[in-house]
Design a protein around this motif. Structure first.
Motif, PDB file in Angstrom:
ATOM      1  N   LEU A  14       0.805  -1.235   0.000  1.00 13.04           N
ATOM      2  CA  LEU A  14       0.000   0.000   0.000  1.00 13.04           C
ATOM      3  C   LEU A  14       0.838   1.285   0.000  1.00 13.04           C
ATOM      4  O   LEU A  14       0.624   2.163  -0.843  1.00 13.04           O
ATOM      5  N   PRO A  15       1.828   1.411   0.920  1.00 15.89           N
ATOM      6  CA  PRO A  15       2.633   2.641   0.868  1.00 15.89           C
ATOM      7  C   PRO A  15       3.416   2.769  -0.437  1.00 15.89           C
ATOM      8  O   PRO A  15       3.729   3.873  -0.864  1.00 15.89           O
ATOM      9  N   MET A  16       3.692   1.624  -1.078  1.00 16.70           N
ATOM     10  CA  MET A  16       4.430   1.673  -2.347  1.00 16.70           C
ATOM     11  C   MET A  16       3.534   2.175  -3.474  1.00 16.70           C
ATOM     12  O   MET A  16       4.004   2.807  -4.417  1.00 16.70           O
ATOM     13  N   ILE A  17       2.218   1.883  -3.375  1.00 14.20           N
ATOM     14  CA  ILE A  17       1.277   2.438  -4.353  1.00 14.20           C
ATOM     15  C   ILE A  17       1.311   3.955  -4.252  1.00 14.20           C
ATOM     16  O   ILE A  17       1.447   4.657  -5.254  1.00 14.20           O
ATOM     17  N   GLY A  47       4.149   5.487  -5.818  1.00  8.96           N
ATOM     18  CA  GLY A  47       4.173   5.441  -7.271  1.00  8.96           C
ATOM     19  C   GLY A  47       5.015   4.336  -7.882  1.00  8.96           C
ATOM     20  O   GLY A  47       5.420   4.427  -9.040  1.00  8.96           O
ATOM     21  N   LEU A  48       5.280   3.275  -7.135  1.00  5.89           N
ATOM     22  CA  LEU A  48       6.015   2.153  -7.714  1.00  5.89           C
ATOM     23  C   LEU A  48       5.100   1.357  -8.645  1.00  5.89           C
ATOM     24  O   LEU A  48       3.898   1.286  -8.426  1.00  5.89           O
ATOM     25  N   SER A  49       5.705   0.753  -9.667  1.00  6.35           N
ATOM     26  CA  SER A  49       4.896  -0.056 -10.576  1.00  6.35           C
ATOM     27  C   SER A  49       4.515  -1.361  -9.895  1.00  6.35           C
ATOM     28  O   SER A  49       5.100  -1.749  -8.893  1.00  6.35           O
ATOM     29  N   ARG A  57       6.423  -3.366  -6.926  1.00 10.08           N
ATOM     30  CA  ARG A  57       5.781  -3.494  -5.617  1.00 10.08           C
ATOM     31  C   ARG A  57       5.789  -4.934  -5.134  1.00 10.08           C
ATOM     32  O   ARG A  57       6.161  -5.223  -3.997  1.00 10.08           O
ATOM     33  N   ILE A  58       5.380  -5.835  -6.027  1.00 13.18           N
ATOM     34  CA  ILE A  58       5.283  -7.242  -5.626  1.00 13.18           C
ATOM     35  C   ILE A  58       6.660  -7.768  -5.245  1.00 13.18           C
ATOM     36  O   ILE A  58       6.828  -8.435  -4.224  1.00 13.18           O
ATOM     37  N   GLU A  59       7.657  -7.412  -6.058  1.00 13.55           N
ATOM     38  CA  GLU A  59       9.000  -7.915  -5.790  1.00 13.55           C
ATOM     39  C   GLU A  59       9.528  -7.397  -4.447  1.00 13.55           C
ATOM     40  O   GLU A  59      10.000  -8.160  -3.604  1.00 13.55           O
ATOM     41  N   LYS A  60       9.383  -6.083  -4.233  1.00 14.08           N
ATOM     42  CA  LYS A  60       9.939  -5.469  -3.033  1.00 14.08           C
ATOM     43  C   LYS A  60       9.198  -5.933  -1.779  1.00 14.08           C
ATOM     44  O   LYS A  60       9.809  -6.251  -0.758  1.00 14.08           O
ATOM     45  N   ALA A  61       7.863  -5.984  -1.869  1.00 12.91           N
ATOM     46  CA  ALA A  61       7.068  -6.373  -0.705  1.00 12.91           C
ATOM     47  C   ALA A  61       7.321  -7.829  -0.341  1.00 12.91           C
ATOM     48  O   ALA A  61       7.420  -8.177   0.844  1.00 12.91           O
ATOM     49  N   SER A  62       7.440  -8.696  -1.357  1.00 13.93           N
ATOM     50  CA  SER A  62       7.726 -10.109  -1.068  1.00 13.93           C
ATOM     51  C   SER A  62       9.065 -10.235  -0.364  1.00 13.93           C
ATOM     52  O   SER A  62       9.200 -10.995   0.600  1.00 13.93           O
ATOM     53  N   LYS A  63      10.047  -9.473  -0.842  1.00  7.85           N
ATOM     54  CA  LYS A  63      11.374  -9.513  -0.225  1.00  7.85           C
ATOM     55  C   LYS A  63      11.315  -9.084   1.234  1.00  7.85           C
ATOM     56  O   LYS A  63      11.911  -9.715   2.109  1.00  7.85           O
TER      57      LYS A  63
END
Lengths: 247, 219
Positions: A116-119, A122-124, A128-134
């Protein structure tokens, strides 16, 4: 010649902070002039009895409420000069929040909560999925990405909250009594995790606690009483015996 | 000054994400959403049944009149008057609309109040006030649309049944299809507008709160 800024490593500066609340006809002074400097990479615990103003101070540093008078500087920026858009940007990029009650968004999965904060930033979607999973893997929840908060234990929810706090690589993590709703063992795990983030990522941690376990990992402890700083001590000046009952 | 220090202003919430979030919010609180939606449905159903019934009977009467007495303008005129909406019906429709608005406003007030903590949290994560309002308006818009559509179908069914009783199969022979479609479309639009109006106040109030205050509220 360019002069290097002297206080460059001071990440949070609080100057003469006063906060008054109106309770009916009486005015309660929650903070009565707090001055404080926190350096980058420090782990600070704010201690004090309930009603001493530590939550109020926490809210002021986190730009969650406006002071009556006095200043808060984050990375040298006076917060009172910022408009609502800039404040939102600051909350999104510079500060990560961890709460006593976890405060995950109930309708979202662990992964979506962290994203959510990545949305907002403005991350794509793929980023987002890659960073949040990590991040979730890092806090030990790699196997729980698609669980909703109510399907997770308290400790796991707090881990999601820690991952969410780190979503946009903030300079500061503000943790408001992060272990108050957790049992002793889980609380210790959460503290260890926050300390690990502090050491590995160099993020400044400011916690607000009366949990003695948290003091053990702090660089400095700020004691607050009646809305004033009573004393500031380094870790080695404070004797903490965890696990025994103090008289 | 602020910009020089690297503080920027750009924070975003793409519409697709907002729609996804508000849709999920409704889905997970399914029963609660259903009750709110049912309130909208009932109001709209009543409205549509009155209007559609009048439209159908007017059409049937006019066509029957034309069939039986080919140039009997007077009969056709009479028939039209019989099919128009009486003052009593107008009063009933207004009442049902008012009940509808109050019901929606109440539901939205509850829905927003019980989620203050969530709103505060979102603001901590960097959400602008605008996003909060946007999410709640989308939610109420969906509810309004779904509720109004279901309500319109129920109302239409009632109207058809009443007219079947009065005119038999002539109801279908002289069915004013286009007019009925227009009524349903108008009813859906009305449902959306009413529920968005009902939600706007509480959502705006919640969005304006400082995050700390929003999270302090115990419900």
């Amino acid at each position: 010649m360019i002069m290097p800024e002297l206080a460059d490593d001071v990440v949070v500066k609080v100057e003469n902070l006063v906060k008054e609340y109106k309770m009916g006809s009486t005015i309660v002074r929650a903070l009565r002039g707090i001055t404080l400097e926190i350096k980058r990479g420090e782990y600070i615990s704010i201690m004090g009895p309930s009603g001493s103003g530590k939550t109020t101070l926490f809210n002021m540093i986190g730009a969650l409420d406006k002071p009556t008078s006095g200043k808060v500087y984050i990375e040298g920026q006076d917060m009172s000069e910022l408009d609502t858009f800039e404040l939102a940007w600051l909350r999104c990029h510079k500060i990560g929040y961890i709460f006593q009650t976890f405060n995950l968004i109930p309708v979202m999965t662990a992964l979506e909560n962290v994203m959510l904060p990545m949305i907002f930033a403005g991350l794509s979607k793929s980023e987002r999925i890659e960073k949040a999973s990590k991040l979730l893997e890092m806090v030990g929840l790699g196997h729980r990405l698609h669980h909703k908060p109510y399907e997770l234990s308290g400790g796991q929810q707090q881990r999601v909250a820690i991952a969410r706090a780190l979503a946009n690589d903030p300079a500061i993590i503000l943790a408001d009594e992060p272990t108050a709703n957790l049992d002793l063992k889980t609380g210790r795990e959460i503290i260890t995790l926050i300390k690990k983030m502090n050491e590995e990522r160099g993020v400044t941690v400011i916690t607000n606690t009366h949990d003695l376990k948290m003091i053990d990992v702090s660089n400095r402890i700020v004691f607050i009483r009646d809305g004033l700083v009573e004393q500031i001590k380094n870790r080695d000046e404070v004797e903490v015996v965890v696990g025994t009952v103090e008289e | 000054m602020a910009q020089e220090r690297g503080i920027k202003r750009q924070i975003q919430l793409p519409l697709t994400e907002a729609i996804k979030i508000s849709f999920e919010s409704l889905r997970i609180r399914f029963w609660r959403s259903l009750i709110t939606t049912a309130g909208i449905s009932l109001g709209i159903a009543f409205l549509v049944s009155v209007v559609a019934s009048a439209t159908i009977s007017a059409n049937v009467e006019a066509n029957r009149g034309a069939r039986e007495a080919e140039i009997d303008i007077l009969a056709a005129q009479e028939a039209k008057e019989a099919g128009s909406i009486s003052p009593q019906s107008i009063w009933l429709i207004s009442m049902s609309l008012i009940v509808c608005v109050v019901g929606i406003a109440n539901s939205m007030l509850m829905a927003v109040t019980e989620r203050f903590r969530e709103i505060g949290t979102m603001k901590c994560l960097g959400a602008l006030d605008r996003f909060i309002v946007e999410l709640f308006l989308l939610e109420s818009g969906f509810q309004g649309l779904a509720g109004a559509f279901i309500g319109a179908l129920i109302g239409l069914l009632t109207a058809v049944l009443v007219n079947l009783k009065n005119y038999g199969l002539d109801t279908f022979v002289f069915f004013p299809g286009l007019k009925i479609l227009a009524i349903i479309a108008a009813a859906c639009l009305l449902g959306v507008i009413l529920s968005v109006i009902g939600a706007a106040g509480p959502a705006y109030k919640a969005a304006k709160m400082p995050p700390a205050e929003a999270m302090r509220v115990e419900v």
